[in-house]
Design an enzyme around this catalytic site. Structure first.
Site, PDB file in Angstrom:
ATOM      1  N   SER A 241       0.592   1.490   5.596  1.00 34.57           N
ATOM      2  CA  SER A 241      -0.574   1.878   5.285  1.00 34.57           C
ATOM      3  C   SER A 241      -0.816   2.148   4.061  1.00 34.57           C
ATOM      4  O   SER A 241      -0.368   1.314   3.027  1.00 34.57           O
ATOM      5  CB  SER A 241      -1.058   3.309   6.491  1.00 34.57           C
ATOM      6  OG  SER A 241      -2.563   2.962   6.590  1.00 34.57           O
TER       7      SER A 241
ATOM      8  N   LYS B 143       0.938   0.011   0.921  1.00 29.85           N
ATOM      9  CA  LYS B 143       0.161  -0.324  -0.477  1.00 29.85           C
ATOM     10  C   LYS B 143       1.356  -0.136  -1.557  1.00 29.85           C
ATOM     11  O   LYS B 143       1.618  -0.786  -2.513  1.00 29.85           O
ATOM     12  CB  LYS B 143      -1.118   0.300  -0.821  1.00 29.85           C
ATOM     13  CG  LYS B 143      -2.064   0.237   0.398  1.00 29.85           C
ATOM     14  CD  LYS B 143      -3.372   1.005  -0.114  1.00 29.85           C
ATOM     15  CE  LYS B 143      -4.404   1.300   1.171  1.00 29.85           C
ATOM     16  NZ  LYS B 143      -4.896   0.393   1.896  1.00 29.85           N
TER      17      LYS B 143
ATOM     18  N   GLN C 249     -11.231  -3.370   5.036  1.00 26.74           N
ATOM     19  CA  GLN C 249     -11.798  -2.145   4.186  1.00 26.74           C
ATOM     20  C   GLN C 249     -12.605  -2.621   2.809  1.00 26.74           C
ATOM     21  O   GLN C 249     -11.789  -3.438   2.101  1.00 26.74           O
ATOM     22  CB  GLN C 249     -10.576  -1.232   3.864  1.00 26.74           C
ATOM     23  CG  GLN C 249     -11.251   0.039   3.015  1.00 26.74           C
ATOM     24  CD  GLN C 249     -10.199   1.191   2.735  1.00 26.74           C
ATOM     25  OE1 GLN C 249      -9.065   0.640   3.034  1.00 26.74           O
ATOM     26  NE2 GLN C 249     -10.660   2.141   2.537  1.00 26.74           N
TER      27      GLN C 249
ATOM     28  N   GLU D 171     -11.701   5.561  -2.196  1.00 19.49           N
ATOM     29  CA  GLU D 171     -11.242   6.593  -1.307  1.00 19.49           C
ATOM     30  C   GLU D 171     -10.155   7.382  -2.274  1.00 19.49           C
ATOM     31  O   GLU D 171     -10.367   8.546  -2.021  1.00 19.49           O
ATOM     32  CB  GLU D 171     -10.730   5.812  -0.100  1.00 19.49           C
ATOM     33  CG  GLU D 171     -10.022   6.984   0.956  1.00 19.49           C
ATOM     34  CD  GLU D 171      -9.542   6.262   1.991  1.00 19.49           C
ATOM     35  OE1 GLU D 171      -9.880   5.333   2.510  1.00 19.49           O
ATOM     36  OE2 GLU D 171      -8.543   6.691   2.753  1.00 19.49           O
TER      37      GLU D 171
ATOM     38  N   HIS E 220      -2.072   1.469  14.741  1.00 20.65           N
ATOM     39  CA  HIS E 220      -1.739   1.348  13.594  1.00 20.65           C
ATOM     40  C   HIS E 220      -0.265   1.901  12.998  1.00 20.65           C
ATOM     41  O   HIS E 220      -0.449   3.113  13.560  1.00 20.65           O
ATOM     42  CB  HIS E 220      -2.864   1.926  12.464  1.00 20.65           C
ATOM     43  CG  HIS E 220      -2.852   1.706  10.964  1.00 20.65           C
ATOM     44  ND1 HIS E 220      -2.173   0.762  10.538  1.00 20.65           N
ATOM     45  CD2 HIS E 220      -3.055   2.755  10.030  1.00 20.65           C
ATOM     46  CE1 HIS E 220      -2.191   1.030   9.146  1.00 20.65           C
ATOM     47  NE2 HIS E 220      -2.932   2.270   8.807  1.00 20.65           N
TER      48      HIS E 220
END
Ligand code: MCU
Length: 434
Positions: A229, A233, A270, A278, A359
């Site tokens: 997640s 990244k 997203q 964010e 997820h």
């Protein structure tokens, strides 16, 4: 020579299995580089300015240099990669500074400490170590952020786990003009570098310390990285920006991770403005692209390519469109063109052919390829070919996204320009008989 085989596997999913020949497998380059940035001496010029970027709905050509010429030899990739790195830092991640003036620290069987000082400022951080059974020195996998990756599987495969808290190096929850953490204590809280590049800088300093430690416990030339997640990244950016990392394994990274920026709006992942807003994951400059990714002179298929020819195992979840799995598969397919051109097509695996929709689930489908990748790139005891396995729910098509071809790159150095033939000496004229 690559052949693509479409095979039906579990009900409802199609796997596109890309395989390369054994001859190619033998030619694969497995070694990570000895240095963080092999292209540090490349003189990069001609970087475009923010104000003069053309719009291009297709993915930029990874083989085309800033001067417009297409590279012709494998050895040209080193400095083409350096151009992509500059573009990626300038427009996407922010600058990842090179090794600071002083890096010191310790490696024990349970802990790594890192102390950094540069330009009169200093900071430190540490990471927990868990060894596998057996005798060292061991390869190691940096697990970013502590969830999503199956550390028991990693240790069972024979690699140590380094638990890295990226938030100690680049904190979340801060405004962009007041970034915090060990990176920003050195480079300033108003640095335009985003958290992902800062997290990468932190792992690079851990590798510096392992190198300097004499590598009696951990091996600095057999390092992997993983995370899920937001930490996927991170794992991706960490592997992209340090060529000493032999195996990069991002999981379900979503926007600001593997998915091509250009594909995110259409896929309904997203949004770029949401990911940009964010957390300060990406660099401040990215702010001018959130509504116009087609202006970016670089996209994430080229970040995939920056990992080449090193091991890359991208794990993705096809069941959550918000993660952009279709766009991630296109990034993998586009980057795989560079792997293939370098003769390392077997070193990349993209796997979204999984059943559980939650997820960051611990997935049985990934256990075997995970261990195969660790064996091949970290333990160096295996040579399982890479595979592209895309779930039918999230099948992206590279052909829709590119208008460039993959060149056949020559093995040797660039063919030198033809040398001017020596002037032909006229035959000696026989003096006329007297
Ligand atoms: C997929 O990664 C992120 C996502 O980008 C965020 O919007 C969400 O808040 O958190 C995800 C994540 O890190 O989940 C653990």
């Amino acid at each position: 020579v690559a052949l693509a085989v479409a095979a039906l596997t579990v009900a409802g999913s199609v796997s596109v299995v890309a395989r390369t020949t054994t001859a190619q497998a033998a030619a694969d380059v497995l070694a990570a580089a000895a240095v963080e940035d092999e292209g540090a001496d490349c003189a990069v010029s001609g970087l475009p300015d923010l104000g003069s970027l053309p719009t291009n709905a297709k993915l930029p050509d990874p083989f085309k240099k800033l001067n417009g010429a297409t590279i012709t030899a494998k050895s040209d990739w080193r400095c083409r990669r350096a151009e992509i790195k500059e573009l990626a830092e300038k427009f996407v991640f922010g600058e990842k500074p090179a090794k600071p003036a002083t890096v010191t620290g310790t490696v024990s069987t349970t802990n790594i400490t890192v102390n950094v000082s540069h330009n009169g400022r200093s900071s430190s951080f540490s990471a927990r170590v868990e060894l596998p059974s057996g005798t060292g020195p061991f390869p190691a996998v940096v697990v970013v952020g502590g969830f999503g990756a199956d550390t028991a599987t990693i240790r069972a495969a024979g690699a140590a786990v380094i638990s890295y808290d990226p938030l100690a190096v680049g904190r979340e929850g801060t405004p962009r003009n007041n970034k915090q953490g060990a990176f920003y204590s050195i480079y300033g809280s108003s640095s335009s570098t985003g958290l992902l590049a800062a997290w990468g800088w932190g792992v690079s300093r851990i590798i510096d310390v392992i190198e300097q430690s004499g590598t009696t416990i951990l091996k600095s030339d057999a390092m992997g990285v993983t995370g899920c997640s937001r930490y996927g990244k991170g794992a991706f950016a960490i592997g992209v920006f340090d060529q000493r990392i032999a195996l990069t394994m991002p999981i379900e990274s979503g926007s600001a991770g593997v998915p091509i920026f250009r594909g995110i709006p259409g896929e309904g992942a997203q949004s770029l403005s949401s990911a940009y807003g964010e957390q300060p994951w990406l660099g401040d400059e990215f702010g001018s692209f959130t509504g116009s990714p087609n202006r970016l002179p670089v996209d994430t298929h080229e970040m995939v390519a920056m990992v080449a020819p090193r091991g890359l195992f991208i794990m993705d979840n096809p069941h959550i469109a918000n993660l952009g799995p279709r766009s991630a598969s296109v990034a993998a397919l586009g980057g795989a063109e560079v792997y293939k051109a370098l003769g390392a097509g077997d070193n990349i695996t993209y796997w979204s052919d999984v059943q559980d929709g939650s997820h960051c689930a611990n997935r049985p489908e990934w256990r075997t390829p995970l261990q195969n990748n660790i064996r091949k790139f970290l333990l160096k005891t295996g040579n399982e070919p890479g595979a592209i396995r895309i779930h039918s729910k999230a099948l992206g098509r590279l052909a829709d996204w590119r208008d460039w071809q993959t060149p056949a790159l020559a093995d040797g150095p660039t063919t030198p320009p033809p040398t001017t033939p020596p002037p032909t000496t006229p035959p000696p004229t026989t003096p006329p008989p007297t």
